[in-house]
Scaffold this motif. Structure first.
Motif, PDB file in Angstrom:
ATOM      1  N   ASP A   1       0.790  -1.247   0.034  1.00 45.58           N
ATOM      2  CA  ASP A   1      -0.060   0.023  -0.227  1.00 45.58           C
ATOM      3  C   ASP A   1       0.741   1.277   0.009  1.00 45.58           C
ATOM      4  O   ASP A   1       0.369   2.338  -0.044  1.00 45.58           O
ATOM      5  CB  ASP A   1      -0.937   0.033   1.234  1.00 45.58           C
ATOM      6  CG  ASP A   1      -1.956  -0.953   1.057  1.00 45.58           C
ATOM      7  OD1 ASP A   1      -2.478  -1.581   0.046  1.00 45.58           O
ATOM      8  OD2 ASP A   1      -2.568  -1.282   2.228  1.00 45.58           O
ATOM      9  N   TRP A   2       2.139   1.012   0.106  1.00 46.90           N
ATOM     10  CA  TRP A   2       3.139   2.392   0.223  1.00 46.90           C
ATOM     11  C   TRP A   2       4.167   2.103  -0.978  1.00 46.90           C
ATOM     12  O   TRP A   2       4.633   1.125  -1.349  1.00 46.90           O
ATOM     13  CB  TRP A   2       3.774   2.289   1.594  1.00 46.90           C
ATOM     14  CG  TRP A   2       2.910   2.583   2.799  1.00 46.90           C
ATOM     15  CD1 TRP A   2       2.186   1.596   3.368  1.00 46.90           C
ATOM     16  CD2 TRP A   2       2.633   3.602   3.409  1.00 46.90           C
ATOM     17  NE1 TRP A   2       1.407   2.046   4.273  1.00 46.90           N
ATOM     18  CE2 TRP A   2       1.775   3.473   4.324  1.00 46.90           C
ATOM     19  CE3 TRP A   2       3.207   4.997   3.257  1.00 46.90           C
ATOM     20  CZ2 TRP A   2       1.438   4.606   5.198  1.00 46.90           C
ATOM     21  CZ3 TRP A   2       2.793   5.977   4.179  1.00 46.90           C
ATOM     22  CH2 TRP A   2       1.728   5.937   5.149  1.00 46.90           C
ATOM     23  N   ASP A   3       4.487   3.510  -1.526  1.00 45.88           N
ATOM     24  CA  ASP A   3       5.383   3.506  -2.626  1.00 45.88           C
ATOM     25  C   ASP A   3       6.586   4.149  -1.841  1.00 45.88           C
ATOM     26  O   ASP A   3       6.458   5.009  -1.186  1.00 45.88           O
ATOM     27  CB  ASP A   3       5.024   4.494  -3.672  1.00 45.88           C
ATOM     28  CG  ASP A   3       3.965   3.720  -4.648  1.00 45.88           C
ATOM     29  OD1 ASP A   3       4.279   2.235  -4.827  1.00 45.88           O
ATOM     30  OD2 ASP A   3       3.153   4.350  -5.116  1.00 45.88           O
ATOM     31  N   MET A   4       7.714   3.762  -2.269  1.00 50.56           N
ATOM     32  CA  MET A   4       9.069   4.312  -1.699  1.00 50.56           C
ATOM     33  C   MET A   4       9.775   5.087  -2.781  1.00 50.56           C
ATOM     34  O   MET A   4      10.073   4.882  -3.885  1.00 50.56           O
ATOM     35  CB  MET A   4       9.948   3.248  -1.027  1.00 50.56           C
ATOM     36  CG  MET A   4      11.395   3.748  -0.337  1.00 50.56           C
ATOM     37  SD  MET A   4      12.190   2.287   0.367  1.00 50.56           S
ATOM     38  CE  MET A   4      13.107   1.865  -1.355  1.00 50.56           C
ATOM     39  N   ARG A   5      10.179   6.265  -2.194  1.00 49.58           N
ATOM     40  CA  ARG A   5      11.146   7.203  -3.340  1.00 49.58           C
ATOM     41  C   ARG A   5      12.228   7.818  -2.475  1.00 49.58           C
ATOM     42  O   ARG A   5      12.283   8.073  -1.258  1.00 49.58           O
ATOM     43  CB  ARG A   5      10.080   8.258  -3.685  1.00 49.58           C
ATOM     44  CG  ARG A   5      11.044   9.337  -4.621  1.00 49.58           C
ATOM     45  CD  ARG A   5       9.945  10.223  -5.479  1.00 49.58           C
ATOM     46  NE  ARG A   5       9.009  10.935  -4.609  1.00 49.58           N
ATOM     47  CZ  ARG A   5       9.278  12.017  -4.295  1.00 49.58           C
ATOM     48  NH1 ARG A   5      10.345  12.873  -4.719  1.00 49.58           N
ATOM     49  NH2 ARG A   5       8.415  12.672  -3.431  1.00 49.58           N
TER      50      ARG A   5
ATOM     51  N   ARG B   1       1.378   6.929   0.701  1.00 55.32           N
ATOM     52  CA  ARG B   1       0.343   5.704   0.833  1.00 55.32           C
ATOM     53  C   ARG B   1      -0.377   5.883  -0.586  1.00 55.32           C
ATOM     54  O   ARG B   1      -0.636   7.020  -1.066  1.00 55.32           O
ATOM     55  CB  ARG B   1      -0.559   6.172   1.995  1.00 55.32           C
ATOM     56  CG  ARG B   1      -1.497   4.921   2.245  1.00 55.32           C
ATOM     57  CD  ARG B   1      -2.588   5.319   3.363  1.00 55.32           C
ATOM     58  NE  ARG B   1      -1.939   5.600   4.652  1.00 55.32           N
ATOM     59  CZ  ARG B   1      -1.747   4.631   5.537  1.00 55.32           C
ATOM     60  NH1 ARG B   1      -2.447   3.450   5.321  1.00 55.32           N
ATOM     61  NH2 ARG B   1      -1.311   4.924   6.721  1.00 55.32           N
ATOM     62  N   LYS B   2      -0.533   4.747  -1.102  1.00 56.95           N
ATOM     63  CA  LYS B   2      -1.191   4.722  -2.532  1.00 56.95           C
ATOM     64  C   LYS B   2      -2.840   5.058  -2.064  1.00 56.95           C
ATOM     65  O   LYS B   2      -3.375   4.672  -0.957  1.00 56.95           O
ATOM     66  CB  LYS B   2      -1.064   3.391  -3.025  1.00 56.95           C
ATOM     67  CG  LYS B   2       0.268   3.008  -3.542  1.00 56.95           C
ATOM     68  CD  LYS B   2       0.360   1.579  -4.083  1.00 56.95           C
ATOM     69  CE  LYS B   2       1.825   1.149  -4.355  1.00 56.95           C
ATOM     70  NZ  LYS B   2       1.725  -0.071  -4.950  1.00 56.95           N
ATOM     71  N   ALA B   3      -3.465   5.793  -3.182  1.00 59.36           N
ATOM     72  CA  ALA B   3      -4.976   5.927  -2.957  1.00 59.36           C
ATOM     73  C   ALA B   3      -5.740   4.742  -3.066  1.00 59.36           C
ATOM     74  O   ALA B   3      -5.429   3.588  -3.713  1.00 59.36           O
ATOM     75  CB  ALA B   3      -5.085   6.964  -4.121  1.00 59.36           C
TER      76      ALA B   3
END
Length: 233
Positions: free
Chosen positions: A203-207, A231-233
């Protein structure tokens, strides 16, 4: 009537009573005068530590805040409201005095063990600046950190950490680490960022926001890498 700001001498005394071991970074006053020395780099370096992080208009939780350097930085950069949390009540009290001294009415500090206590509310952004280190990894607390990030952060969680550690740097056996974090122990190293991303889940993207170096003008210092989880929509 608004409360009068504390006397500078009273703030200095509060900081001195903490002792150097509990003052992690240099503490400037409103005019830039040093109120207490700290063990780490000062403002001339640390503004770049959160380069690329947008806080404007957001509510922010600074978790493991110590004396609130990054809480105050968030306010200066346009955060709408900031709550700093530190496990030490005397540190939190001194940070509140600093907020009053600087005239920040939208910053408050509280003493709280955020790894075990429930979040009082969700914030747009949760900061974990330098909180994840060898001790957190060795004590098996990385899962609790990820749970806290998911609990406190509505949209974003920001971390500064070393992406990997040599296994010899950690006071825990490789077998225990591998059992806790499958796939994150290899080639003699523990991959911290990968483990954290796995615990937060899909549910989370990391940058990555920084590269683990700080340019201080006349030197480049090794520093922890800044990561932003969204957090992804």
């Amino acid at each position: 009537m608004p409360a009068r700001p504390p006397d500078v001498a009273a703030v200095r005394a509060s900081l001195a009573a903490l002792g150097p071991g509990r003052v992690w970074r240099p503490v400037p006053g409103p005019d830039g005068t040093l109120l207490a020395p700290g063990g780490g780099p000062g403002p001339e370096s640390l503004d770049a530590y959160v380069a690329g992080l947008d806080v404007a208009g957001k509510t922010v939780a600074d978790l493991g805040c110590n004396l609130g350097y990054f809480a105050f930085l968030a306010v200066r950069n346009g955060a709408r409201r900031v709550l700093g949390c530190d496990i030490d009540p005397e540190v939190a009290a001194a940070a509140n005095l600093l907020a009053q001294l600087h005239g920040h009415t939208n910053v408050a500090f509280t003493a709280l063990d955020f790894l075990s206590a429930p979040a009082p509310e969700r914030f747009d952004l949760a900061l974990f600046v330098d909180f994840v280190g060898r001790g957190v990894v060795a004590k098996g607390k990385l899962a609790a950190v990820a749970a806290a990030a998911a609990s406190w952060a509505r949209s974003e969680a920001f971390f500064t950490l070393h992406l990997t550690y040599d296994l010899g740097e950690l006071a825990v056996s490789p077998g225990v680490l591998a059992a806790r974090h499958p796939g994150c122990v290899r080639d003699g190293r523990f991959f911290v960022a990968e483990a954290l991303a796995g615990l937060l889940g899909p549910d989370w993207d990391m940058r990555r926001l920084t590269n683990g170096r700080l340019d201080t003008g006349d030197a480049s210092l090794r520093a922890k890498t800044a990561l932003l989880f969204t957090r992804k929509a």
